[in-house]
Motif scaffolding. Structure first.
Motif, PDB file in Angstrom:
ATOM      1  N   LEU A 130       0.853  -1.186   0.000  1.00  0.00           N
ATOM      2  CA  LEU A 130       0.000   0.000   0.000  1.00  0.00           C
ATOM      3  C   LEU A 130       0.890   1.237   0.000  1.00  0.00           C
ATOM      4  O   LEU A 130       1.809   1.333   0.816  1.00  0.00           O
ATOM      5  CB  LEU A 130      -0.901   0.017   1.237  1.00  0.00           C
ATOM      6  N   LYS A 131       0.614   2.150  -0.913  1.00  0.00           N
ATOM      7  CA  LYS A 131       1.383   3.389  -1.004  1.00  0.00           C
ATOM      8  C   LYS A 131       0.412   4.558  -1.040  1.00  0.00           C
ATOM      9  O   LYS A 131      -0.698   4.441  -1.553  1.00  0.00           O
ATOM     10  CB  LYS A 131       2.239   3.410  -2.281  1.00  0.00           C
ATOM     11  N   TYR A 132       0.883   5.688  -0.547  1.00  0.00           N
ATOM     12  CA  TYR A 132       0.082   6.896  -0.628  1.00  0.00           C
ATOM     13  C   TYR A 132      -0.154   7.257  -2.089  1.00  0.00           C
ATOM     14  O   TYR A 132       0.751   7.161  -2.907  1.00  0.00           O
ATOM     15  CB  TYR A 132       0.781   8.062   0.085  1.00  0.00           C
ATOM     16  N   GLY A 133      -1.385   7.691  -2.383  1.00  0.00           N
ATOM     17  CA  GLY A 133      -1.731   8.093  -3.742  1.00  0.00           C
ATOM     18  C   GLY A 133      -1.538   9.580  -3.946  1.00  0.00           C
ATOM     19  O   GLY A 133      -0.949  10.281  -3.106  1.00  0.00           O
ATOM     20  N   GLU A 134      -2.051  10.058  -5.060  1.00  0.00           N
ATOM     21  CA  GLU A 134      -1.882  11.464  -5.425  1.00  0.00           C
ATOM     22  C   GLU A 134      -2.655  12.413  -4.521  1.00  0.00           C
ATOM     23  O   GLU A 134      -2.257  13.557  -4.339  1.00  0.00           O
ATOM     24  CB  GLU A 134      -2.283  11.677  -6.882  1.00  0.00           C
TER      25      GLU A 134
END
Length: 160
Positions: A130-134
């Motif tokens: 899971l990664k931070y989005g825009e």
């Protein structure tokens, strides 16, 4: 995880991340190990909450950061073992505990911060990054597994 298949998606809110957890849970049968990878606040516990609730647990699901592990009795006699290795460094009794449940058909193992523990994870695990989005609430989520049924199942329910 050399012959992995992948599924990628973006969730725009914590509710969508929970919903993805429900979709994943509906594909689980027992015996799975799921590695949850991401920075602090990336949504690992939110995804775990969706999985555990979808499997039939009605109570509160919280991060086991300070307790290192929590167990949840869910449907069909399954137990979800939720581990958080964030505070571990090297081999620990919790790693031994996890090893007892690896490949147990009555267990589903959710592991946050697996890279902090010395537990040997099975090659057939499901790895969810899971990664931070825009935007602040968005998350880019990448699911990798050499278990094609999980990836194909996610693609089918998502319409991808």
């Amino acid at each position: 995880m050399s012959s992995d298949t992948t599924f990628q998606t973006v969730t725009k809110s914590s509710e969508e991340t929970l919903a993805l957890g429900f979709k994943i849970a509906n594909l689980l049968r027992g015996g799975e190990t799921i590695e949850l990878v991401g920075d602090l606040g990336a949504g690992k516990t939110t995804l775990a909450q969706g999985i555990v609730h979808a499997l039939g647990y009605d109570g509160e699901v919280t991060s086991p950061t300070f307790t290192l592990s929590r167990d949840y009795q869910v449907r069909n006699g399954l137990t979800v073992h939720h581990f958080d290795f964030y505070r571990l460094s090297g081999h620990d009794v919790v790693s031994d505990e996890l090893n007892e449940f690896i490949n147990d058909s009555k267990s589903i193992n959710l592991i946050e911060w697996a890279d902090h523990g010395a537990a040997k994870l099975p090659s057939n695990r499901i790895r969810i990054e899971l990664k931070y989005g825009e935007v602040e609430t968005a998350r880019e989520i990448n699911v990798r597994s050499n278990t094609k049924e999980i990836i194909e199942g996610l693609k089918n329910v998502s319409g991808d």
